[in-house]
Design a protein around this motif. Structure first.
Motif, PDB file in Angstrom:
ATOM      1  N   PHE C 242      -7.284   6.268  -1.010  1.00  0.00           N
ATOM      2  CA  PHE C 242      -6.434   4.699  -1.122  1.00  0.00           C
ATOM      3  C   PHE C 242      -6.702   4.595  -2.316  1.00  0.00           C
ATOM      4  N   LEU C 258      -1.518   5.798   3.068  1.00  0.00           N
ATOM      5  CA  LEU C 258      -1.687   4.444   2.970  1.00  0.00           C
ATOM      6  C   LEU C 258      -1.737   3.887   1.692  1.00  0.00           C
ATOM      7  N   ALA C 259      -2.173   4.268   0.665  1.00  0.00           N
ATOM      8  CA  ALA C 259      -2.103   3.619  -0.505  1.00  0.00           C
ATOM      9  C   ALA C 259      -0.438   3.929  -0.982  1.00  0.00           C
ATOM     10  N   GLU C 260       0.028   4.814  -0.765  1.00  0.00           N
ATOM     11  CA  GLU C 260       1.544   5.099  -1.161  1.00  0.00           C
ATOM     12  C   GLU C 260       2.417   4.228  -0.415  1.00  0.00           C
ATOM     13  N   ARG C 262       1.635   1.235   0.761  1.00  0.00           N
ATOM     14  CA  ARG C 262       1.218  -0.198   0.367  1.00  0.00           C
ATOM     15  C   ARG C 262       2.454  -0.945   0.246  1.00  0.00           C
ATOM     16  N   GLN C 263       3.153  -0.515  -0.831  1.00  0.00           N
ATOM     17  CA  GLN C 263       4.121  -1.331  -1.427  1.00  0.00           C
ATOM     18  C   GLN C 263       5.437  -1.554  -0.384  1.00  0.00           C
ATOM     19  N   LEU C 265       5.234  -1.950   2.617  1.00  0.00           N
ATOM     20  CA  LEU C 265       4.976  -2.725   4.042  1.00  0.00           C
ATOM     21  C   LEU C 265       5.871  -3.573   4.350  1.00  0.00           C
ATOM     22  N   THR C 273       2.128   2.628   8.199  1.00  0.00           N
ATOM     23  CA  THR C 273       1.733   2.038   9.133  1.00  0.00           C
ATOM     24  C   THR C 273       1.056   3.153  10.202  1.00  0.00           C
ATOM     25  N   GLY C 276      -2.178   4.472   9.367  1.00  0.00           N
ATOM     26  CA  GLY C 276      -3.121   3.343   9.399  1.00  0.00           C
ATOM     27  C   GLY C 276      -3.796   3.499  11.112  1.00  0.00           C
TER      28      GLY C 276
END
Lengths: 572, 304, 302
Positions: C242, C258-260, C262-263, C265, C273, C276
């Protein structure tokens, strides 16, 4: 063991923890509620200068001609609000600005960070002020001239007061810039002022910048370096303390800086161009995009910067907010390690250019938040930009790319791409998209993503020198073409991949030519040569997006990323 | 006892020293701050000048000795990012982190206590399984995901809570995220301790005396089961004090963690070492208290 | 990556060491509800992660920029052939989830086994070999514990460079302490038990005692601790990925996804999601098994 019973111990624990929790809960500060103004602000005519057509050459051209006076009128303030005492009430209303990056000091002269410059420029004024279109106009200086090639002479406005009541004199001006010339001050701007030898206060009205060599870019640079009060500076103890509690001549006065939470400033009613319409500005910082935009949408903020394309629709779709986009001065391109085979061959470099579909990347990955610049490394916001910037010299053509590689006798193999992450808009995605396109012409790309400071670090120079391609960008602080060329294509400066003596000479000559027309022509030549040699793969200019609350009037987004609120006001 | 204390203190100081040295070395091993301080677009000559001025061109052992020397006099150095003494910058962020940690602990216990008791008393039952699953899910849910989802729901959609900032009710959401995250350990801990206690002879005696089951559980069982939970809470609090970095970032909570990460990214040695030092002190103090309390409470464990 | 676990009383985390037979552990695990569900979930997960890609022939690397951020099938705007939608570069999300899962589980297991080996060894030495070794190992452990993991991860990855091997190194370094502490406590309390004294009385060497007397009795702890370490390591890998310090960017990993995501969401929730959710599922399953194991091996439960 001691005779402490279990029961006693339990009681002790319970008492201490609850006591601790209670004391902490009571000690929490209540958030300072934004003061809604009692009287409605009367927005007079908006004084924010509308950006002129981007292709117009700045008025600096006229001022730079040797032996002439500046055309700006000496005394009349040109940007005074039309209705100075019109509003019955004085300045009113509060604006909350949330930036992405943190404020590290309120003395803008020390760092290059825009997060610092934004609050500082409201509290202290520079000699000349940069218009949104890049041109420079008088501010604390009323006029300037070049008595000879190595002197830049300013006439300083009289009767301007600092926030603490002291009058601003030429002594303060000389002090400010001599301080910056001193390496002991440890300012990041010092290298850019290398052309200045010394600054002298000649008399009460005149300040001379004694130059070591001619430098046409100085005015642009000075527009982001405000004047500091000498007496106050020395009394408060120097650079570091001044950065915590600044005093200047600006339209707003410093109120408080609660670290990690907010910077607050309020209107200076005695500002020399007239009191601002806003009463209070509050600066906050939130690095997480989702959170920052949410604060705008819930009304807790009036202005936010760096809106990512994925969240732009939310701002546009909300009745209370609007999105302002402006083509920025940051140009992104792909550096090629031209010292490493096979990139020493211009055909290979041209093949790389043909392999990358910039338009597709801009449209999809960047959501349209960029403008392709196939012709060069600076857009129209920069003085001296290459006029054929929009013309595709090497259009997207994978077949041609493969053919060129074959012609050069090169079989595409592994290729390393280096990029910092989180520094540019969607840089991680952009670099992967580029890798994908290179794969389509036969390369086996490997992407190395590193922390920006590591990439920038001399210690880890090996990353830069071993990489084949390097996603890089250039933010032109001075809106002058020399900035980019000197930093990135001048071999003595950053040990760049591509460079040769001929280009070095061309760049130096252009920088030191004071005749505008000649200088302009020289920059066209430079631009063309860089393109002929396919020194790199030009990509795009970033478009900056700002989220603005409709309650904020008179704010205009600027290409240089400055969020200037002097002429702004709020309603409601 | 006194000798034990003395030994522990001596060892703690050594550990602190070790932590400081390792932190300093690690930060510099990734590259000196000169590049970060200089910023982009700065000629290498300037970077070199900065490096020489700040003393980063010296070999690492020399730098270390010099730094430790100043440290022993109480000087943690100057933050290169903020151009201010580093230690006070950390200390002024402590109240915020303290507040968040305390609130997170409260939520943590609010979840863990009932859940732990129920899963122990009705071991293997539906409540046990469901509760365990929920708690584990809370622990493994990515912290930023939960944070952002909460913000989007409670701040944006419902407009009930502020998305960021310091104070009340801003603390609710970040504390919740942190609290849920740590509740798994506390639940498991309490459950185990309760099971331990429930099978003890003295409880059997209490039952035989005819006391109500609830009284048995609460009055006799719970009090003793709470001991490890309380000590673990202390430890967890210390860990939370280290700064829940991602949560602080997402909610823009002005704590130590927020500062520490940007310090690491900027190779701000003084700031990183100060933050590490404070964190280490907390952990060591709590470790010591916990170990001491074992010795007091459980005679089976011999400390000396 | 919580440091506090290592200072908890040993019994709370792992079963008290005791002489017992381990033959029936597996059968009892299957009988217990929690253990059964956990094992089943893990089994299904492994089969899907490692088997499904072979069947479907998916390509996690293929970029289709025009089809980026397409929602899962059934939602408006979805793209054909992408069951779970596409990510921000138009790559098939399902393919990336599967390959990413393979990566996370493999790395997780490898790092956990190594960490367990080192941790148990260190714990045994610290608990058995006397005050000096105890002090030394505990001091090293303390320094490690009080150290912020981010700094450790960043430094190691930058100095050594990115790569899976180095990632495993970082994971092992930050996890061995957890086991070492608990095993040490176990060994300490076993050391003076009657049967060990008896063994010593009849002339057994220390090595013999360690191998034949003590080790079998901490086996239960080791097993349970292994599941706990596995959980920590998988989460740690996700966190490092992450932060961009984990698996190299071309290789899909849940943490990286997840990191990619994030923006996105708030706009394209599926990208951030699904990884995760899968991560959560895996962790819960492993925890259930570990919890169940602990119950079974605990002598206090009737």
């Amino acid at each position: 063991m001691t005779a402490l019973s279990r029961r006693r111990f339990l009681q002790l624990c319970a008492v201490t923890t609850s006591g601790l929790a209670l004391s902490v809960a009571c000690g929490q500060q209540a958030p300072s509620a934004p003061a809604k103004p009692a009287e409605p602000a009367k927005p007079a005519d908006s004084t924010a200068a509308k950006p002129a057509a981007p292709t117009a050459l700045p008025t600096i051209a006229a001022a730079v001609a040797p032996q002439t006076q500046a055309t700006a009128a000496p005394a009349a303030p040109t940007a005074a609000p039309a209705a100075k005492p019109a509003a019955a009430a004085g300045p009113s209303g509060q604006v909350t600005v949330i930036q992405q990056l943190p404020i590290t000091t309120l003395n803008a002269n020390m760092e290059q960070s825009l997060a610092n410059l934004n609050p500082s420029i409201h509290m202290a004024d520079p000699l000349v002020f940069r218009e949104p279109n890049g041109s420079v106009k008088p501010h604390l200086a009323t006029a300037w001239s070049y008595p000879d090639e190595k002197t830049l002479r300013f006439k300083v406005r009289q009767g301007v007061k600092f926030h603490n009541g002291d009058v601003m004199t030429t002594e303060d001006v000389a002090f400010t810039y001599n301080l910056l010339l001193d390496p002991k001050t440890d300012s990041r701007h010092t290298p850019a002022l290398r052309a200045i030898g010394e600054v002298k206060a000649v008399d009460a009205e005149t300040v001379d910048f004694v130059l070591k060599e001619p430098d046409a870019t100085l005015l642009g640079r000075l527009s982001i370096l405000p004047v500091i009060p000498k007496k106050y500076f020395e009394s408060i103890g120097g650079v570091d303390p001044y950065g915590q509690k600044p005093v200047g001549t600006g339209p707003f006065k410093f109120v408080e800086w609660v670290k990690g939470q907010r910077v607050v400033m309020e209107a200076n009613p005695d500002y020399f161009l007239g009191a601002p319409k806003l009463k209070t500005i509050v600066y906050r910082q939130i690095s997480e995009d989702n959170t920052r935009i949410t604060e705008l949408l819930t009304g807790n903020a009036d202005l936010v910067n760096n809106v990512p394309p994925s969240l732009a629709p939310k701002i546009k779709g909300d009745a209370k907010t609007e999105l302002q986009t402006v083509r920025g001065l940051r140009n992104v391109y792909l550096k090629i390690n031209t010292k490493k085979a096979p990139f020493t061959d211009v055909k290979v470099r041209q093949a790389l250019n043909h392999a990358i579909d910039v338009k597709l990347i801009v449209e999809t990955v960047l959501g349209g938040n960029a403008v392709p610049t196939p012709g060069g490394y600076e857009g129209p916001g920069v003085w001296g930009y290459y006029k054929e910037i929009d013309k595709e010299r090497y259009p997207f053509d994978p077949a041609k790319a493969k053919a060129l590689l074959a012609e050069a006798g090169v079989t595409p193999g592994p290729i390393n791409i280096l990029s910092a992450k989180g520094r540019l808009l969607n840089d991680v995605e952009v670099v992967q998209a580029i890798a994908g396109m290179l794969q389509n012409v036969g390369f086996t790309p490997q992407v190395n993503l590193l922390d920006f400071t590591v990439v920038n670090d001399e210690w880890n120079r090996k990353y830069r020198e071993e990489m084949d391609l390097h996603l890089w960008s250039n933010a032109n602080n001075t809106a002058d073409a020399d900035y980019n060329y000197s930093t990135n294509f001048y071999t003595k400066n950053t040990g760049l991949y591509w460079g040769n003596q001929e280009m070095d000479d061309m760049i130096v000559k252009a920088r030191t030519t004071l005749d505008t027309a000649s200088r302009e022509a020289q920059y066209q030549e430079i631009g063309k040569k860089l393109l002929d040699e396919a020194v790199a793969v030009p990509l795009y200019d970033q478009v900056d997006s700002y989220g603005v609350s409709k309650r904020l009037k008179g704010f205009q987004a600027r290409a240089d990323e400055l969020m200037y609120l002097y002429g702004a006001s709020v309603e409601g | 006892m006194a000798r034990y204390l003395f030994e522990r203190l001596a060892r703690s100081l050594l550990v602190l020293l070790g932590v400081v040295i390792v932190a300093y070395a690690l930060v510099l091993a990734t590259g000196d701050p000169a590049g970060a301080m200089a910023g982009p677009d700065v000629p290498p000559a300037e970077v070199e000048r900065i490096r020489r001025e700040q003393g980063y061109d010296q070999p690492l052992p020399v730098q270390l000795v010099r730094y430790v020397g100043r440290l022993l006099q109480g000087d943690f150095g100057r933050s290169s990012t903020y151009r201010q003494p580093a230690f006070p910058l950390i200390v002024e962020r402590l109240p915020a982190t303290l507040a968040l940690a305390a609130a997170a602990m409260a939520i943590n216990l609010l979840i863990a206590l009932p859940l732990g008791i129920v899963s122990a008393v009705r071991r293997g039952g539906t409540a046990d399984v469901c509760g365990t699953v929920l708690v584990f899910a809370g622990q493994s849910m990515p912290v930023f995901w939960m944070g952002i989802m909460l913000i989007l729901f409670f701040s944006l959609t419902l407009q009930l809570l502020p998305a960021s900032g310091y104070g009340w009710p801003n603390v609710i959401m970040p504390a919740f995220v942190l609290g849920i995250h740590g509740a798994a350990y506390q639940t498991r801990l309490l459950r185990s301790a309760m099971l331990d206690v429930l099978s003890q002879d003295y409880l059997r005696t209490a039952r035989a005396k005819g006391l109500l089951e609830r009284a048995v559980i609460v009055r006799h069982g719970l009090r003793n089961a709470l001991i490890p939970v309380i000590t673990a809470s202390g430890v967890q609090f210390a860990v939370l004090m280290g700064g829940a970095v991602i949560v602080e970032q997402v909610f823009a909570w002005p704590g130590v963690g927020n500062l520490a990460v940007s310090a690491i990214n900027n190779r701000d040695v003084a700031l990183v070492v100060s933050a590490t030092f404070v964190f280490a002190v907390f952990i060591l103090v709590v470790n010591l208290l916990v170990d001491l309390s074992y010795g007091l409470v459980d005679p089976r464990v011999r400390l000396a | 990556m919580a440091a506090h676990e290592a200072v908890l009383p040993a019994e709370a985390i792992a079963p008290a060491p005791a002489v017992r037979s381990r033959a029936s552990a597996f059968t009892r695990l299957r009988a217990d509800r929690k253990g059964r569900s956990g094992l089943l979930a893990l089994l299904v997960l492994t089969v899907v992660l490692f088997g499904l890609p072979l069947v479907l022939g998916v390509d996690p690397r293929f970029q289709d920029l025009r089809a980026r951020l397409a929602p899962p099938l059934g939602f408006e705007g979805s793209s054909a052939g992408h069951l779970l939608g596409t990510d921000q570069l138009g790559r098939d999300l399902l393919a990336r989830l599967l390959v990413g899962g393979q990566m996370s589980l493999t790395i997780g297991f490898a790092a956990s086994i190594l960490a367990a080996g080192i941790g148990v060894a260190a714990g045994m030495v610290a608990g058995y070999a006397g005050r000096f070794w105890d002090g030394l190992i505990t001091s090293i452990a303390d320094v490690q514990l009080t150290f912020p993991n981010i700094l450790l991860g960043l430094s190691v990855m930058v100095v050594l460079g990115p790569g899976i091997g180095n990632l495993i190194l970082v994971l092992v370094l930050s996890s061995w302490v957890f086991q070492a502490r608990i095993i040490r406590a176990d060994v300490l309390s076993l050391r003076h038990r009657d049967f060990v004294d008896a063994g010593r009385a009849i002339g057994a060497t220390d090595t013999y005692l360690l191998w034949r007397y003590i080790l079998p009795n901490i086996a239960g702890s080791v097993l349970v601790l292994f599941t706990l370490t596995l959980v920590r390591v998988i989460l740690a890998e996700a966190s490092l990925s992450f932060l961009g310090l984990g698996v190299p960017i071309e290789i899909p990993s849940w943490g990286g996804m997840l990191a990619e995501g994030r923006q996105y969401l708030a706009s394209a929730w599926w990208a951030g999601t699904f990884p995760g959710l899968l991560l959560m599922l895996t962790i819960v399953a492993i925890n259930l098994v570990g919890d169940s194991l602990r119950d079974i091996l605990d002598p206090r439960i009737q």
